[in-house]
Write a protein that holds these residues in place. Structure first.
Motif, PDB file in Angstrom:
ATOM      1  N   LYS A  94       0.918  -0.972   0.072  1.00 36.63           N
ATOM      2  CA  LYS A  94      -0.132   0.059  -0.023  1.00 36.63           C
ATOM      3  C   LYS A  94       0.853   1.283   0.044  1.00 36.63           C
TER       4      LYS A  94
ATOM      5  N   ARG B  23     -10.038   4.759  -0.045  1.00 43.58           N
ATOM      6  CA  ARG B  23     -10.266   4.720   1.307  1.00 43.58           C
ATOM      7  C   ARG B  23      -9.735   3.499   1.944  1.00 43.58           C
ATOM      8  N   ARG B  24      -9.708   2.482   1.327  1.00 38.95           N
ATOM      9  CA  ARG B  24      -8.756   1.328   1.763  1.00 38.95           C
ATOM     10  C   ARG B  24      -7.433   1.502   1.907  1.00 38.95           C
TER      11      ARG B  24
ATOM     12  N   TYR C 182      -7.127   3.735   5.048  1.00 40.99           N
ATOM     13  CA  TYR C 182      -7.212   2.943   6.307  1.00 40.99           C
ATOM     14  C   TYR C 182      -5.893   2.121   6.381  1.00 40.99           C
ATOM     15  N   GLU C 183      -5.366   1.344   5.403  1.00 42.75           N
ATOM     16  CA  GLU C 183      -4.178   0.594   5.576  1.00 42.75           C
ATOM     17  C   GLU C 183      -2.936   1.600   6.115  1.00 42.75           C
TER      18      GLU C 183
ATOM     19  N   VAL D 198     -10.025   2.751  13.790  1.00 38.30           N
ATOM     20  CA  VAL D 198      -9.849   2.475  12.339  1.00 38.30           C
ATOM     21  C   VAL D 198     -10.253   1.361  11.732  1.00 38.30           C
ATOM     22  N   TRP D 199      -9.934   0.063  12.748  1.00 41.15           N
ATOM     23  CA  TRP D 199     -10.361  -1.269  12.222  1.00 41.15           C
ATOM     24  C   TRP D 199     -11.701  -1.249  12.070  1.00 41.15           C
TER      25      TRP D 199
ATOM     26  N   ASP E 186     -13.976   1.222  11.148  1.00 41.87           N
ATOM     27  CA  ASP E 186     -14.371   1.830   9.860  1.00 41.87           C
ATOM     28  C   ASP E 186     -13.863   0.973   8.861  1.00 41.87           C
ATOM     29  N   TYR E 187     -12.817   0.374   8.668  1.00 45.04           N
ATOM     30  CA  TYR E 187     -12.579  -0.331   7.625  1.00 45.04           C
ATOM     31  C   TYR E 187     -13.279  -1.538   7.714  1.00 45.04           C
TER      32      TYR E 187
ATOM     33  N   LEU F  47     -16.700  -0.410   5.949  1.00 41.69           N
ATOM     34  CA  LEU F  47     -16.444  -0.079   4.597  1.00 41.69           C
ATOM     35  C   LEU F  47     -16.694  -1.532   3.881  1.00 41.69           C
ATOM     36  N   GLU F  48     -15.998  -2.547   4.335  1.00 44.37           N
ATOM     37  CA  GLU F  48     -15.902  -3.814   3.558  1.00 44.37           C
ATOM     38  C   GLU F  48     -17.325  -4.426   3.617  1.00 44.37           C
TER      39      GLU F  48
ATOM     40  N   VAL G 200     -10.529  -8.708   6.897  1.00 42.72           N
ATOM     41  CA  VAL G 200     -10.047  -7.663   7.528  1.00 42.72           C
ATOM     42  C   VAL G 200     -10.477  -7.946   9.027  1.00 42.72           C
TER      43      VAL G 200
END
Length: 586
Positions: free
Chosen positions: A299, A330-331, A334-335, A347-348, A350-351, A354-355, A367
């Motif tokens: 990333k 956005r990924r 987050y990464e 953050v996890w 939110d991630y 998202l998924e 994730v």
């Protein structure tokens, strides 16, 4: 030394100033009248600098030019010059600069045999010196002695085959002379030594200049054997595109991805590959390449790749594909945040959301697994509070979204295993795991879970939840046993005593309820005794056992003389008097 000024100094030197003195031995001793300092002071250094500035560079010393008029004088000059060079060489034999100057001077005198002799003597001293070979060959080429230059280059590349400059100049000389076969032969000799990529590229450019494209392609194939690197594949593909062989270029890109494997997972490779497919109007192939790259390139190295993908989708994609690009961006964000702090559970969360919005189960699970792998470094409950919700959400997702009950059960079990129950526990996890088993219609598993929880880490919340579960199942005997364990664990908890007695009262078991109240009020320590006595008195009032109520009040007065107890007794007696009055009037 200081003088009054430049003009004054001149006047002093010329004797223009008025002087006074006496003659001594035929000489006049001068005496300056005015000895005061002049307004402008000047030093000797300043006078010299001014003279140099006025005179310029012409004032510097120049040796005279010598004009030679006959051969004898020339021979004498050459002899003296050679003697000087020989003497210098004798003093510093390893100084290759002197050897080169000597040989080039001989060449300037058109004495080529002598110049060659000097170069050969220098090579005998140090044949590894590259500059002496270069000057030797350049001297021969400059004077159009081609065969001699060819021999020098041949000896140089034979003795020092790892010096690329010799090969470059040798091949270039042959090409400039129009000796294509000879230049190709030089390149072939060079390639046997497996030189750097720059040497192979020079050979390829030579063949391209000769418009021999198939031979250049075969050289690229040979180059891939010795330089199996990503840059080589990229140059090969550009070569094929430049000469109109797009099918071959695609094969080169695919070959690089297959043969290099992880080494090919770089941003510049995928950017070049996708640009190539886009130029071929193969937009679907380009899109697949971009997606594959975003999944496999690290990333922190994919910033340019995201920008290129965004621009590509805006140009050739639909609304859905553009949204995918935004999600990918956005990924990436987050990464980056996770890379900085993997224990940032917000953050996890939110991630994961998202998924989950995307709906791809495999990515959501990936994730979740990455998130729960980041356990808090310290076994303290305050650090586990946010972390444990990752497990809870994971289990709920597997049960409700994926409909995979077995996997959800595994998640609950794993969650319970990682909690250090000897130090602290989470009653919520035990209760939710038990409710999950109830939803799966496995009551024995739910009871077993709650029983294990009470055995390992008993908590008031666990007792209440277990009792509530058994009440819903109308298992009164189990409720009584759980209440007994509850009161053994917390005998000072008045709420537990009251709830147990109220349970018995609801079942019309007045004697059992009364016995429970009696046991409760006889406990040595209670957290809220006023609540317990009030509940006991209310129970007896409800049973209309007025004598028992008065007896309870009398016992309570022995323990406390609080005004509220008197008021409560008075209100009780008043209610009885009003009730008797109503009975008499009826």
């Amino acid at each position: 030394m200081l003088f009054a000024s430049t003009a004054s100094a001149k006047r002093i030197i010329l004797g223009d100033l008025p002087v006074m003195g006496k003659a001594i031995g035929g000489r006049v001793r001068t005496k300056v009248k005015n000895k005061s300092a002049a307004e402008r002071q000047i030093t000797a250094e300043q006078m010299l600098r001014e003279s140099m500035e006025r005179g310029g560079h012409d004032a510097a010393f120049r040796p005279p030019k010598r004009v030679i008029t006959d051969h004898q004088e020339l021979a004498e000059l050459r002899l003296r010059k050679r003697k000087e060079f020989e003497d210098t060489i004798r003093r510093s034999r390893t100084n290759m600069g002197v050897w080169a100057q000597y040989a080039l001077w001989e060449a300037s005198q058109k004495e080529f045999e002598r110049a060659r002799s000097v170069f050969e003597r220098a090579i005998d001293v140090d044949y590894r010196n590259q500059s002496i070979w270069l000057k030797y060959a350049e001297m021969e080429m400059k004077n159009r002695c081609i065969n001699h230059a060819r021999n020098v280059w041949d000896r140089a590349v034979s003795l020092l085959p790892r010096v690329d400059q010799f090969w470059f100049k040798f091949s270039y000389m042959e090409e400039m002379l129009g000796n294509v076969a000879g230049a190709r032969q030089v390149f072939e000799r060079w390639m046997k030594w497996a030189p750097t990529a720059n040497a192979w590229n020079t050979y390829i450019k030579f063949e391209v200049r000769r418009r021999n494209i198939p031979r250049a392609r075969s050289i690229y194939e040979r180059m891939l054997i010795t330089h199996n690197e990503l840059e080589t594949y990229l140059k090969f593909a550009k070569f094929e595109v430049k000469h109109g062989k797009r099918e071959y270029a695609r094969l080169v890109y695919e070959r690089a991805l297959k043969e290099l494997e992880e080494e090919a997972h770089r941003e510049n490779f995928f950017v070049a590959f996708s640009k190539f497919e886009e130029s071929c109007k193969e937009f679907n192939r380009a899109r697949v390449i971009y997606k594959y790259a975003l999944d496999h390139v690290p990333k922190d190295e994919a910033q340019r790749l995201y920008e290129m993908y965004s621009a590509f989708e805006k140009k050739h994609g639909t609304r859905e594909t553009v949204e995918d690009v935004i999600l990918s961006k956005r990924r990436f964000q987050y990464e980056e945040e996770i890379k900085e702090n993997p224990l940032n559970y917000d953050v996890w969360f939110d991630y994961i959301r998202l998924e989950e919005s995307k709906g791809i189960k495999e990515r959501v699970r990936e994730v979740y697994e990455r998130a729960i792998a980041n356990r808090p470094p310290v076994q303290e409950k305050r650090f586990y509070k946010r972390y444990i919700f990752l497990w809870i959400n994971y289990a709920i997702y597997e049960e409700l979204e994926v409909k995979n009950s077995e996997r959800a059960r595994q998640v609950w079990r794993a969650c319970l295993d990682i909690i250090p129950h000897k130090k602290f526990t989470f009653a919520k996890v035990w209760i939710m795991a038990a409710h999950f088993e109830v939803r799966q219609k496995d009551l024995s598993a739910a009871r077993k879970l709650l029983g294990v929880a009470l055995g390992k880490c008993p908590k008031e919340k666990l007792f209440k939840s277990y009792i509530e579960l058994e009440l819903q199942l109308v298992e009164m005997d189990r409720c009584r046993k759980i209440y007994e364990k509850y009161l053994e664990f917390l005998p000072e908890n008045c709420k537990a005593w009251v709830q147990y007695a109220e349970l018995e009262g609801s079942l019309q078991e007045d004697e059992r309820a009364r016995a429970i109240f009696e046991m409760a009020v006889n406990q040595p320590t209670l957290d809220m005794p006023e609540m317990l006595w009030k509940a006991y008195i209310d129970f007896e009032i409800k049973c209309k056992a007025h004598k028992r109520v008065r007896a309870l009040y009398d016992r309570l007065f022995k323990r406390t003389k609080h005004v509220r107890v008197w008021i409560s007794r008075a209100q009780f007696e008043a209610s009885l008097g009003k009730h008797m009055y109503m009975l008499n009037t009826m």
